[in-house]
Write a protein that holds these residues in place. Sequence first.
Motif, mmCIF file in Angstrom:
data_model
loop_
_atom_site.group_PDB
_atom_site.id
_atom_site.type_symbol
_atom_site.label_atom_id
_atom_site.label_comp_id
_atom_site.label_asym_id
_atom_site.label_seq_id
_atom_site.Cartn_x
_atom_site.Cartn_y
_atom_site.Cartn_z
ATOM 1 N N PRO A 45 0.619 -0.890 -0.066
ATOM 2 C CA PRO A 45 -0.420 0.115 0.357
ATOM 3 C C PRO A 45 0.439 1.260 0.045
ATOM 4 N N ILE A 46 0.550 2.872 -0.859
ATOM 5 C CA ILE A 46 1.287 3.656 -1.062
ATOM 6 C C ILE A 46 0.169 4.388 -0.672
ATOM 7 N N GLU A 47 0.329 5.473 -0.062
ATOM 8 C CA GLU A 47 -0.607 7.131 0.074
ATOM 9 C C GLU A 47 -0.317 7.836 -0.915
ATOM 10 N N GLU A 48 -1.055 9.185 -0.668
ATOM 11 C CA GLU A 48 -1.205 9.648 -1.262
ATOM 12 C C GLU A 48 -0.179 10.391 -2.170
ATOM 13 N N ARG A 49 1.007 10.849 -0.844
ATOM 14 C CA ARG A 49 2.215 11.633 -1.465
ATOM 15 C C ARG A 49 3.231 10.480 -1.783
ATOM 16 N N GLY A 50 3.089 9.115 -2.273
ATOM 17 C CA GLY A 50 4.285 8.538 -2.883
ATOM 18 C C GLY A 50 4.599 7.516 -2.035
ATOM 19 N N ARG A 51 4.041 7.616 -0.385
ATOM 20 C CA ARG A 51 5.565 6.341 -0.159
ATOM 21 C C ARG A 51 4.914 5.067 0.675
ATOM 22 N N LEU A 52 5.186 4.544 1.680
ATOM 23 C CA LEU A 52 5.075 3.189 1.486
ATOM 24 C C LEU A 52 4.256 3.728 2.689
ATOM 25 N N VAL A 53 2.928 3.112 3.111
ATOM 26 C CA VAL A 53 2.132 2.998 4.523
ATOM 27 C C VAL A 53 2.553 1.860 5.509
ATOM 28 N N VAL A 54 3.100 2.520 6.726
ATOM 29 C CA VAL A 54 3.825 1.938 7.469
ATOM 30 C C VAL A 54 2.893 2.359 9.064
ATOM 31 N N ARG A 55 2.985 0.952 9.894
ATOM 32 C CA ARG A 55 2.062 1.844 11.426
ATOM 33 C C ARG A 55 3.172 1.639 11.783
ATOM 34 N N PRO A 56 2.613 2.402 13.178
ATOM 35 C CA PRO A 56 4.020 3.149 14.067
ATOM 36 C C PRO A 56 4.670 1.894 14.864
ATOM 37 N N ASP A 57 4.553 0.376 14.169
ATOM 38 C CA ASP A 57 4.595 -0.329 15.049
ATOM 39 C C ASP A 57 6.126 -1.234 13.800
ATOM 40 N N LEU A 58 5.423 -0.592 12.980
ATOM 41 C CA LEU A 58 7.201 -0.581 11.360
ATOM 42 C C LEU A 58 6.497 -2.060 10.507
ATOM 43 N N ARG A 59 5.725 -2.449 11.084
ATOM 44 C CA ARG A 59 4.843 -3.579 10.149
ATOM 45 C C ARG A 59 4.424 -2.689 8.858
ATOM 46 N N VAL A 60 4.101 -3.072 7.711
ATOM 47 C CA VAL A 60 3.453 -2.495 6.556
ATOM 48 C C VAL A 60 2.193 -2.475 6.703
ATOM 49 N N GLY A 61 1.247 -1.137 6.372
ATOM 50 C CA GLY A 61 -0.196 -1.591 6.352
ATOM 51 C C GLY A 61 -1.493 -0.275 6.934
ATOM 52 N N THR A 62 -2.076 -0.312 7.885
ATOM 53 C CA THR A 62 -2.578 0.716 8.826
ATOM 54 C C THR A 62 -3.444 -0.045 9.730
ATOM 55 N N ASP A 63 -3.559 1.212 10.625
ATOM 56 C CA ASP A 63 -3.792 0.444 12.094
ATOM 57 C C ASP A 63 -5.217 -0.338 11.960
ATOM 58 N N ASP A 64 -6.287 -0.080 10.894
ATOM 59 C CA ASP A 64 -7.138 -1.570 10.909
ATOM 60 C C ASP A 64 -6.621 -2.863 10.525
ATOM 61 N N GLU A 65 -5.723 -2.301 9.608
ATOM 62 C CA GLU A 65 -4.927 -3.986 8.083
ATOM 63 C C GLU A 65 -3.747 -3.963 8.013
ATOM 64 N N ILE A 66 -2.957 -5.281 8.354
ATOM 65 C CA ILE A 66 -1.609 -5.187 8.327
ATOM 66 C C ILE A 66 -1.284 -6.535 8.028
ATOM 67 N N ILE A 67 -0.475 -5.905 6.565
ATOM 68 C CA ILE A 67 0.285 -7.121 6.082
ATOM 69 C C ILE A 67 1.591 -7.619 6.290
ATOM 70 N N PRO A 68 1.506 -8.702 6.494
ATOM 71 C CA PRO A 68 1.486 -9.524 7.425
ATOM 72 C C PRO A 68 3.376 -9.832 6.532
ATOM 73 N N ASP A 69 4.484 -10.391 6.936
ATOM 74 C CA ASP A 69 6.161 -10.504 6.952
ATOM 75 C C ASP A 69 6.482 -8.975 5.739
ATOM 76 N N ALA A 70 5.617 -7.568 5.540
ATOM 77 C CA ALA A 70 6.009 -7.381 5.207
ATOM 78 C C ALA A 70 6.577 -5.216 6.487
ATOM 79 N N TRP A 71 7.599 -5.112 6.219
ATOM 80 C CA TRP A 71 8.559 -4.075 7.223
ATOM 81 C C TRP A 71 8.738 -2.733 6.161
ATOM 82 N N GLY A 72 8.702 -2.038 7.179
ATOM 83 C CA GLY A 72 9.072 -0.091 5.944
ATOM 84 C C GLY A 72 10.070 0.472 7.169
ATOM 85 N N ALA A 73 11.222 0.943 6.873
ATOM 86 C CA ALA A 73 11.859 2.262 8.030
ATOM 87 C C ALA A 73 11.763 3.258 6.802
ATOM 88 N N GLY A 74 12.410 4.744 7.189
ATOM 89 C CA GLY A 74 12.964 5.570 6.890
ATOM 90 C C GLY A 74 12.559 6.124 6.073
#
Length: 474
Positions: free
Chosen positions: A277-306
């Motif tokens: 998932p990519i947000e409107e400004r072209g960045r990867l959507v990442v939760r505060p725990d650094l897993r990819v996804g939103t508060d409602d949905e976690i993308i399993p086995d995907a992480w992001g930072a930076g």
Amino acid sequence: MPKILIVGGGYAGFYTAWKLEKWLRNGEAEVTVVDPLPYMTYQPFLPEVAAGSIDPRHAVVAQRRHLKKTNVITAKVTNVNHAEKKATIVPPVGDSYDFDYDIVVVTAGAVSRTFPIPGVADEAIGLKTIEEAVAIRDRVLSNFDKASNLPAGPERDRLLNFVVVGGGFAGIEVFAELRSFASALLKNYPQISFDDIQFHLIEAMGRIMPEVSEKTSHWVLKNLAERGALVHLDTQLSSAVGGKIELSTGETFESDLIVWTAGVMANPQIVRNTDLPIEERGRLVVRPDLRVGTDDEIIPDAWGAGDVTAIRDLSGGGVGGFCVPNAQHAVRQGKLMAKNIVAVLRGEEPKEYFHKNMGAVAGLGIGVGVFQSGKIAIKGFPAWFAHRGYHGLAMPSWERKLRVIAGWVGNVFLGRDIVSLSAVQNPRAAFEEFASRPKPPAAPESAKPVEAKKPATKKAAKPAVEKEAVTASK
């Protein structure tokens, strides 16, 4: 073993791999880092590299030297298909191939963000890589060499006009460092005076350095003005075609060096080629725990930072409620992400990223700096010393810390090195100029053109009268 693929070897990617090596048990996971470059660049040092205060190689960290247990692949990742858990890897030599993974970590960083201003793509240079910083340094030195041989005039002025676009931290730092560098060069170029050199910073907003208080930013403006550097506020660059600078105020002048520092954007090569998932400004959507996804949905086995990610800043700071793209966040996110990945592998819960900005510190040339933390502001030499102390210790590995600090100490006694190596951009030029080449093969006889024969001419006979006259005289 589960395969962990880290896409990008910058701050976040390097620190994630570095800490995974520390916290993973033997045989618990296999880690692979893929990056087009075999080193991590410590970007806060780029202004000092451009100003000749740090050796370029000391501002980068070799991945293979410090990632002992990690598979390092020097190549590009051009696609991440998380549905099938495959990444497309394109090496510099050979065919592309698919890499199967179990866990993906996206830390692809950011690139310079530009606008469709005429001439910028052809004339300007960014400040995101070590190569760009070296090229800026060499251009300044080469221009001084050229200008010292020229009489006063438009071409000389063009060589000694330096422009920086963008008044954020990176822009102000490189602007001030280059001003300091140019002033220090004058003792080696008696043909050039202080007034011959012009420095222009172009900022579209009404102030510089939004990370510090307005009072502190005014002090920086005053300090730059006293050093002969001009800042154009509320001004936009309209054109840079052929090095001719046209400003929105109507002012025009020519420059041979245009440094672009007006913002960054998430690495488009990754965010445009993934099913994550990519947000409107072209960045990867990442939760505060650094897993990819939103508060409602976690993308399993995907992480992001930076810088490639949009992560909510739980401290309440940031721009638009998100962590700003800087080294302070990327390093800490990388360290926490390594811990969280290990925790999830062991069936534990990950922790959320929380970091309250400790402040901002900038170097503005030798002996001049500025530091802001809340309402506390320090200026001048103490801030410059704090800047060097903080970044000297923040540089990864003691091996690199010692190299950087030793270089600084050496410069105190020996001064900055002012040798330009701009010829390294075309290293074979000297060899090619005098290299012997085989003579072209002689053309075969059948291929030689047939020369037309001249018509034979008869010698004119001497008149009989002349012959008789010669006989009579004997």
